[in-house]
Design an enzyme around this catalytic site. Structure first.
Site, PDB file in Angstrom:
ATOM      1  N   SER A 225      17.504 -24.737  10.128  1.00 30.32           N
ATOM      2  CA  SER A 225      16.024 -24.468   9.546  1.00 30.32           C
ATOM      3  C   SER A 225      15.899 -22.557  10.107  1.00 30.32           C
ATOM      4  CB  SER A 225      15.182 -25.215  10.363  1.00 30.32           C
ATOM      5  OG  SER A 225      15.205 -25.232  11.600  1.00 30.32           O
TER       6      SER A 225
ATOM      7  N   THR B  26      11.114 -23.809  13.340  1.00 24.65           N
ATOM      8  CA  THR B  26      11.002 -22.338  13.182  1.00 24.65           C
ATOM      9  C   THR B  26      11.404 -22.094  14.820  1.00 24.65           C
ATOM     10  OG1 THR B  26       9.190 -22.233  11.671  1.00 24.65           O
ATOM     11  CG2 THR B  26       9.386 -20.410  13.294  1.00 24.65           C
TER      12      THR B  26
ATOM     13  N   GLY C 289       3.890 -25.160   7.989  1.00 28.11           N
ATOM     14  CA  GLY C 289       3.138 -23.810   7.824  1.00 28.11           C
ATOM     15  C   GLY C 289       2.011 -23.698   6.790  1.00 28.11           C
TER      16      GLY C 289
ATOM     17  N   THR D   9       5.042 -23.579  15.271  1.00 29.76           N
ATOM     18  CA  THR D   9       5.903 -24.279  14.449  1.00 29.76           C
ATOM     19  C   THR D   9       5.370 -25.582  13.754  1.00 29.76           C
ATOM     20  OG1 THR D   9       8.169 -25.366  14.221  1.00 29.76           O
ATOM     21  CG2 THR D   9       7.113 -26.000  16.378  1.00 29.76           C
ATOM     22  N   GLY D  10       5.712 -25.847  12.581  1.00 33.45           N
ATOM     23  CA  GLY D  10       5.460 -27.163  11.832  1.00 33.45           C
ATOM     24  C   GLY D  10       5.018 -26.660  10.375  1.00 33.45           C
TER      25      GLY D  10
ATOM     26  N   THR E  47      12.562 -18.153  10.744  1.00 30.38           N
ATOM     27  CA  THR E  47      12.927 -19.365   9.951  1.00 30.38           C
ATOM     28  C   THR E  47      13.278 -19.102   8.405  1.00 30.38           C
ATOM     29  OG1 THR E  47      11.674 -21.364   9.173  1.00 30.38           O
ATOM     30  CG2 THR E  47      10.488 -19.176   9.128  1.00 30.38           C
TER      31      THR E  47
ATOM     32  N   ARG F 272       7.249 -18.784  -2.085  1.00 28.59           N
ATOM     33  CA  ARG F 272       6.436 -19.431  -0.911  1.00 28.59           C
ATOM     34  C   ARG F 272       6.729 -18.764   0.646  1.00 28.59           C
ATOM     35  NH1 ARG F 272       7.445 -22.115   4.356  1.00 28.59           N
ATOM     36  NH2 ARG F 272       5.717 -23.805   4.544  1.00 28.59           N
ATOM     37  N   VAL F 273       5.671 -18.344   1.226  1.00 24.02           N
ATOM     38  CA  VAL F 273       5.828 -18.026   2.598  1.00 24.02           C
ATOM     39  C   VAL F 273       5.054 -18.732   3.617  1.00 24.02           C
ATOM     40  CG1 VAL F 273       5.185 -15.850   3.999  1.00 24.02           C
ATOM     41  CG2 VAL F 273       6.201 -15.469   1.932  1.00 24.02           C
TER      42      VAL F 273
END
Ligand SMILES: *[C@@H]1O[C@H](CO)[C@@H](O)[C@H](O)[C@H]1NC(C)=O
Ligand SMILES: *[C@@H]1O[C@H](CO)[C@@H](O)[C@H](O)[C@H]1NC(C)=O
Ligand SMILES: *[C@@H]1O[C@H](CO)[C@@H](O)[C@H](O)[C@H]1NC(C)=O
Length: 342
Positions: A70, A202, A256, A253-254, A220, A230-231
């Site tokens: 990832s 991430t 986003g 992290t997670g 990431t 997509r960001v």
């Protein structure tokens, strides 16, 4: 006079007696059990490197190791099968940030982020233009696709392009790979619980040296099968990470797409500025999101300038604990820590 002299001595004695959690500087803390990233960053600090060097090189190690698939090249292919990278780095002394998003064909995303910070007046560069900037700065352009990312992509195609992260479109996106036509907007629960947790890891890292200089960063390859372009939260200052050498730092992290709406890293740092300890600052930042999204995956790490640290995560699906790495002079080696989710 006697009181004035006595008070500091008494205070010092009390500080030794009070049961505070041990804390030492320097400190390196990062999301997930990415042990080599932690070890590299620690080594950089030990050999006299700056906190920015530590964060950059620690995250670079993860990019090269493809931590969990990832971070770095060859993971999380988007809807077109391409791997693109997001990263940021923040200097807590100057509050400067460098970030890249939707970076293509360049492996060392956090290196490019640092170049944005130190070699331009800008903060965030995106897409093809970010890649051109990187090449311009001497980074090598190469294909980020691997057999593994190709396989993930073909499996997705053969699974009717699911998941596809679209809503309110027609025909039924569960049967087709598009093109999609918009329908009336329905207020539905957006994400299935089955959303692959590993599709949005991430590395987020904080480094603090013995003089209290603070830096933070993230890297990431984003969410697997994302809509191209997509960001996530990682390159967004205050969301993916935030650092202020007068306070400390946080990194998240997670999921986003959800997390970036709440700027959890900025919130955590502001809470610590106002006196919250790192653990409760982290918890409050997660709770704020939970108020609006009971079902989301997310975690955050927090540290203050005396080397105290904490973490928090949201209980989601089968996830009830979050693991992270800590290196400081107590252990002189990366130790895995965990926190129970709220
Ligand atoms: C960490 O580094 C060691 C030594 O270089 C290596 O053997 C190991 O595979 C690395 N771990 C991961 C997860 O890549
Ligand atoms: C990738 O796949 C190609 C053919 O599809 C094969 O020739 C090559 O050896 C594979 N590479 C690796 C590293 O498995
Ligand atoms: C950092 O947090 C610890 C633990 O709550 C606290 O004792 C310490 O005073 C804090 N340091 C700073 C500089 O606020």
């Amino acid at each position: 006079m006697t009181v004035k002299l006595f008070a500091p001595v008494l205070l010092c004695t009390l500080m030794f007696l009070l049961p505070t959690s041990p804390a030492t500087l320097p400190l390196v803390i990062n999301t997930w059990p990415f042990i080599n990233a932690s070890a590299v960053a620690w080594q950089v600090l030990q050999s006299g490197g700056s906190v920015l060097d530590a964060v950059e090189q620690g995250c670079t190690r993860c990019e090269a190791e493809q931590c969990d698939g990832s971070v770095g090249y060859g993971g999380s292919p988007d809807e077109k099968g391409e791997t693109t990278l997001d990263a940021m780095i923040m200097n807590g002394d100057t509050l400067e940030v460098g970030a890249v998003a939707d970076l293509r064909r360049i492996k060392n995303a956090i290196g490019v982020a640092r170049a944005v910070m130190e070699r331009t007046d800008h903060t965030l560069l995106v897409g093809e233009s970010a890649s051109l900037f990187a090449e311009n700065m001497g980074f090598t352009a190469e294909d980020l696709t691997t057999n593994k990312s190709m396989n993930i992509f073909s499996q997705w195609l053969s699974n009717n392009c699911q998941p596809n992260y679209r809503k309110n479109v027609f025909p039924d996106p569960s049967k087709f790979c598009g093109p999609y036509k918009p329908t009336a907007v329905v207020n539905e629960k957006r994400r299935a619980q089955s959303t692959d947790i590993l599709s949005h890891d991430t590395i987020g890292m904080i480094a603090i040296d013995q003089h209290g200089h603070v830096a933070a960063g993230t890297s990431t390859n984003g969410m697997t099968h994302k809509v191209p372009g997509r960001v996530g939260d990682s390159p967004i200052p205050g969301s993916g990470a935030y650092a202020d050498s007068t306070v400390g730092a946080a990194a998240a992290t997670g999921d986003g797409d959800i997390m970036m709406r709440f700027l959890p890293s900025y919130l955590a740092v502001e809470l610590m500025r106002n006196g919250a300890d790192p653990s409760s600052a982290c918890k409050t930042a997660i709770s704020r999101i939970k108020k609006h999204h009971k079902e989301f995956f997310g975690a955050i790490i927090c540290a203050n300038t005396t080397g105290h640290y904490g973490a928090a995560c949201n209980k989601f699906s089968k996830i009830s604990k979050f693991h992270f790495m800590v290196s400081n002079s107590e252990s002189n080696t990366p130790l895995m820590k965990s926190v129970d989710c709220i």
